[in-house]
Design a protein around this motif. Structure first.
Motif, PDB file in Angstrom:
ATOM      1  N   TRP A 189       0.960  -1.201   0.062  1.00 40.13           N
ATOM      2  CA  TRP A 189      -0.086   0.024   0.002  1.00 40.13           C
ATOM      3  C   TRP A 189       0.697   1.312   0.078  1.00 40.13           C
ATOM      4  O   TRP A 189       1.869   1.393   0.944  1.00 40.13           O
ATOM      5  CB  TRP A 189      -0.777   0.053   1.267  1.00 40.13           C
ATOM      6  CG  TRP A 189      -1.850   1.323   1.277  1.00 40.13           C
ATOM      7  CD1 TRP A 189      -3.105   1.040   0.764  1.00 40.13           C
ATOM      8  CD2 TRP A 189      -1.755   2.531   1.745  1.00 40.13           C
ATOM      9  NE1 TRP A 189      -3.677   2.401   1.062  1.00 40.13           N
ATOM     10  CE2 TRP A 189      -2.761   3.250   1.425  1.00 40.13           C
ATOM     11  CE3 TRP A 189      -0.294   3.086   1.934  1.00 40.13           C
ATOM     12  CZ2 TRP A 189      -2.861   4.568   1.801  1.00 40.13           C
ATOM     13  CZ3 TRP A 189      -0.660   4.552   2.368  1.00 40.13           C
ATOM     14  CH2 TRP A 189      -1.702   5.459   2.203  1.00 40.13           C
ATOM     15  N   ALA A 202      -5.806  -1.550   4.807  1.00 33.17           N
ATOM     16  CA  ALA A 202      -4.954  -2.326   4.074  1.00 33.17           C
ATOM     17  C   ALA A 202      -4.451  -3.156   4.858  1.00 33.17           C
ATOM     18  O   ALA A 202      -3.969  -4.380   4.979  1.00 33.17           O
ATOM     19  CB  ALA A 202      -4.017  -1.586   3.403  1.00 33.17           C
ATOM     20  N   THR A 262      -6.963   1.319  -0.910  1.00 33.78           N
ATOM     21  CA  THR A 262      -8.120   1.543   0.264  1.00 33.78           C
ATOM     22  C   THR A 262      -9.019   2.841   0.573  1.00 33.78           C
ATOM     23  O   THR A 262      -9.532   3.178   1.517  1.00 33.78           O
ATOM     24  CB  THR A 262      -7.695   1.151   1.746  1.00 33.78           C
ATOM     25  OG1 THR A 262      -6.453   1.814   1.980  1.00 33.78           O
ATOM     26  CG2 THR A 262      -7.302  -0.211   1.715  1.00 33.78           C
ATOM     27  N   TRP A 286     -11.799  -0.918  -3.363  1.00 35.79           N
ATOM     28  CA  TRP A 286     -13.348  -0.587  -2.974  1.00 35.79           C
ATOM     29  C   TRP A 286     -13.842  -0.143  -4.339  1.00 35.79           C
ATOM     30  O   TRP A 286     -13.316   0.607  -5.245  1.00 35.79           O
ATOM     31  CB  TRP A 286     -13.677   0.217  -2.073  1.00 35.79           C
ATOM     32  CG  TRP A 286     -12.680   0.243  -0.650  1.00 35.79           C
ATOM     33  CD1 TRP A 286     -11.927   1.387  -0.213  1.00 35.79           C
ATOM     34  CD2 TRP A 286     -12.451  -0.974   0.063  1.00 35.79           C
ATOM     35  NE1 TRP A 286     -11.520   0.854   0.993  1.00 35.79           N
ATOM     36  CE2 TRP A 286     -11.670  -0.427   1.181  1.00 35.79           C
ATOM     37  CE3 TRP A 286     -12.803  -2.107   0.084  1.00 35.79           C
ATOM     38  CZ2 TRP A 286     -11.288  -1.244   2.169  1.00 35.79           C
ATOM     39  CZ3 TRP A 286     -12.510  -2.997   0.891  1.00 35.79           C
ATOM     40  CH2 TRP A 286     -11.696  -2.650   1.915  1.00 35.79           C
ATOM     41  N   VAL A 306     -16.882  -1.276   1.643  1.00 34.29           N
ATOM     42  CA  VAL A 306     -15.748  -1.260   2.537  1.00 34.29           C
ATOM     43  C   VAL A 306     -15.646  -2.497   3.684  1.00 34.29           C
ATOM     44  O   VAL A 306     -16.128  -2.511   4.737  1.00 34.29           O
ATOM     45  CB  VAL A 306     -15.521   0.058   2.995  1.00 34.29           C
ATOM     46  CG1 VAL A 306     -14.364   0.210   4.044  1.00 34.29           C
ATOM     47  CG2 VAL A 306     -15.453   1.104   2.032  1.00 34.29           C
ATOM     48  N   THR A 308     -12.813  -5.431   5.303  1.00 30.24           N
ATOM     49  CA  THR A 308     -11.406  -5.798   5.178  1.00 30.24           C
ATOM     50  C   THR A 308     -11.337  -7.266   4.984  1.00 30.24           C
ATOM     51  O   THR A 308     -10.232  -7.979   4.667  1.00 30.24           O
ATOM     52  CB  THR A 308     -10.590  -5.304   6.441  1.00 30.24           C
ATOM     53  OG1 THR A 308     -11.373  -5.757   7.591  1.00 30.24           O
ATOM     54  CG2 THR A 308     -10.397  -3.590   6.486  1.00 30.24           C
ATOM     55  N   MET A 311     -11.716  -7.964   1.369  1.00 31.16           N
ATOM     56  CA  MET A 311     -10.364  -7.427   0.539  1.00 31.16           C
ATOM     57  C   MET A 311      -9.197  -8.838   1.278  1.00 31.16           C
ATOM     58  O   MET A 311      -8.389  -9.054   0.092  1.00 31.16           O
ATOM     59  CB  MET A 311      -9.779  -6.299   1.284  1.00 31.16           C
ATOM     60  CG  MET A 311      -8.622  -5.772   0.642  1.00 31.16           C
ATOM     61  SD  MET A 311      -8.023  -4.063   0.837  1.00 31.16           S
ATOM     62  CE  MET A 311      -8.948  -3.356  -0.266  1.00 31.16           C
TER      63      MET A 311
END
Length: 360
Positions: A189, A202, A262, A286, A306, A308, A311
């Motif tokens: 990131w 992230a 992110t 996102w 959103v 995590t 992700m």
């Protein structure tokens, strides 16, 4: 063709870049000069002199002697800076002004400029930008507008009518894949360390996926960093590298299996996205802002909400995407050559249109 590029008065145009706007304006100026187009760049003192910089002068020393509040000093300094820049540009025998300042004053003045005055918007319609456009009025003038994404242009639809969309571009000769082995356990990131970019999300996703994460970027919000980032640095999988040069960022991107993006606001473009793709690195983001225009299922994954957990789960899928396809997407749509060529075409069109208008 002689062009005046107007930057903003907050950060100089030099490495390491403070943000994407600085990088894009630097690249635009550099490439216009390489194409033998006469360019002067009105940018903050300390900018790279190879760009033909006309330094924006600060009046902070004068203001320090006056009993103004700090916010008042900042306002007055910026107003004076842009007033002086616009005065000098009027005297500079230019064919066109290309404004990237994101300040209200060029928006109110551009309409009545004696030459075409193009403003490219890199940010949403913040209150002072709205004010500048509202004070400009609806009657046509010598000003024109462009946006760095369709998503951003839609945010201005009640303020700006006729406009162009020209995507930001990067050097795909610089941002390129490596022959080194990709570290499948590594994600990356990078960007400004602030609430709206949300690097803590992230970090959470990487930890949940049991991946090592490299975080890089300048701390633009110290309170956010201390509250959300600092505590996570004790985790063995989290490595903060600070504010890196582009070479250092590229070197880490090249060997990362995935780049995590992110931003929790409607990101106007997101250079991180295309820099990663050009290095062959898939991206997870996102489903917000311009990410929806840049990523598709050949080069990344868009997470609807959103989350995590989502992700983290997507990392193992994304790292198996074809890295050549990622590279192809960046080269085809987001190269610096494409961006500069499109701006030059727009310059030529606006200059020709202005000349016809004067003669008629």
């Amino acid at each position: 063709m002689k062009i005046a590029l107007l930057g903003h008065s907050k950060h100089p145009l030099k490495e390491p870049f403070a943000g994407g706007l600085e990088m894009i304006l630097y690249a635009l100026a550099e490439n216009l000069l390489q194409r033998n187009i006469s360019v002067d760049v009105y940018a903050l003192e300390g900018s790279d002199p190879k760009l033909n910089v006309k330094a924006l002068k600060s009046i902070e020393p004068v203001l320090e002697k006056k009993p103004f509040q700090s916010s008042e000093k900042e306002f007055l300094n910026e107003h004076f800076t842009y007033s002086e820049a616009l005065r000098k540009i009027k005297e500079g025998n230019y064919d066109l002004v290309h404004n990237h300042s994101m300040h209200y004053l060029p928006l109110t003045e551009g309409k009545n400029f004696p030459i075409p005055f193009l403003t490219t918007f890199h940010v949403p319609p913040f209150p002072l930008i709205q004010l500048g456009l509202e004070l400009r009025g609806k009657q046509p003038g010598n000003d024109y507008f462009s946006f760095v994404s369709n998503n951003l242009s839609k945010q201005f639809e009640d303020l700006v009518e006729e406009h162009s969309v020209i995507y930001n571009g990067i050097s795909t000769e610089f941002w390129k894949p490596t022959t080194q082995k990709i570290e499948t356990n590594l994600v990356m990131w990078y960007g400004r360390i602030c609430k709206e970019k949300a690097p803590h999300l992230a970090i959470e996703a990487a930890i949940k996926a049991n991946k090592k994460i490299i975080v890089a970027g300048p701390i633009s919000n110290t309170t956010y960093y201390q509250k959300y980032i600092e505590k996570s640095l004790t985790h063995p999988n989290v490595i903060y590298k600070g504010h890196l040069t582009q070479v250092e960022i590229r070197n880490y991107l090249q060997i990362s299996s995935v780049c995590l993006f992110t931003s929790v606001w409607e990101e106007p473009f997101g250079l991180t996205l295309v820099e990663a793709l050009a290095c062959g690195t898939p991206v997870i983001a996102w489903k917000k802002g311009a990410a929806t225009e840049i990523l598709d299922d050949t080069c990344g994954i868009l997470i609807p909400d959103v989350c995590t957990n989502s992700m983290a789960a997507a990392i193992s899928v994304a790292q198996n995407l074809n890295r050549n396809k990622c590279r192809e997407k960046a080269v085809q749509f987001f190269s610096i050559d494409n961006m500069v060529t499109n701006y030059i075409r727009l310059y030529q069109h606006l200059i020709k249109h202005h000349q016809i208008k004067i003669m008629s």
